[in-house]
Design a protein around this motif. Sequence first.
Motif, PDB file in Angstrom:
ATOM      1  N   ALA A   1       0.959  -1.338  -0.174  1.00 48.08           N
ATOM      2  CA  ALA A   1       0.082   0.216   0.032  1.00 48.08           C
ATOM      3  C   ALA A   1       1.099   1.088   0.060  1.00 48.08           C
TER       4      ALA A   1
ATOM      5  N   SER B   1      -3.645   1.636  -3.729  1.00 52.37           N
ATOM      6  CA  SER B   1      -3.060   2.809  -3.334  1.00 52.37           C
ATOM      7  C   SER B   1      -2.591   4.009  -4.659  1.00 52.37           C
TER       8      SER B   1
ATOM      9  N   ARG C   1      -2.915   7.673   2.230  1.00 51.51           N
ATOM     10  CA  ARG C   1      -2.295   6.028   2.387  1.00 51.51           C
ATOM     11  C   ARG C   1      -2.901   5.897   3.847  1.00 51.51           C
TER      12      ARG C   1
END
Length: 209
Positions: A58, A138, A147
């Motif tokens: 991510a 992401s 994020r």
Amino acid sequence: MASIDPLMNAFVTLMVMLDPPGNAPLFLALTVGMSQAERFQVALRGCITAFIILTIFAIAGSGILKMFGITIPAFRVAGGLLLFWIAFEMIFEKRQERREESAKRAVTKDQIRNIAAFPLAIPLIAGPGSISAIVLLSSTHPKPLERVGLIGVLLVVMIALFAALIVANRLDRLLGETGRAILTRLLGVLLAALSVQFVADGVKALATG
């Protein structure tokens, strides 16, 4: 800050990809013969390991795979082959035969760690599908706070998955020995089909790419 709608979309996507209800019976089949405490350890270690892996993806996105020259389709093919091997063992009781040969030996910490890492964390939880999903998500959450929100959503979904794996213990008591044998073979066939689909999708993507 990240808006609610993108985070809700991320939540739905990750719930579908991690599939807590679907992974629970697979976890049950993979931990046959273990006590409730041992299954708890496997589930906890597996979820924590998968969470760390998916968090890294991510944060870093597709850069990690590019750094090693690995494409998502290639990763999908590799994951599919590994899953097929597991499915073969489930269908033909290879895993159970090994357990019977060492029936007098207690489950060790190494065994718990091994099952938690493979195949639970990788590739069943943090597999090609979930890694692909987190990489794509992401890219739609480029800002630092976005994020953080994405990782928070991932944590919530992982907690739900962990809870589903723990509840699987109750299902084990209801099934009994015959029920476990039937369920293990049935899930082995389904897992084999899933692994073939992974490989087919990966090969198709590689061929067209």
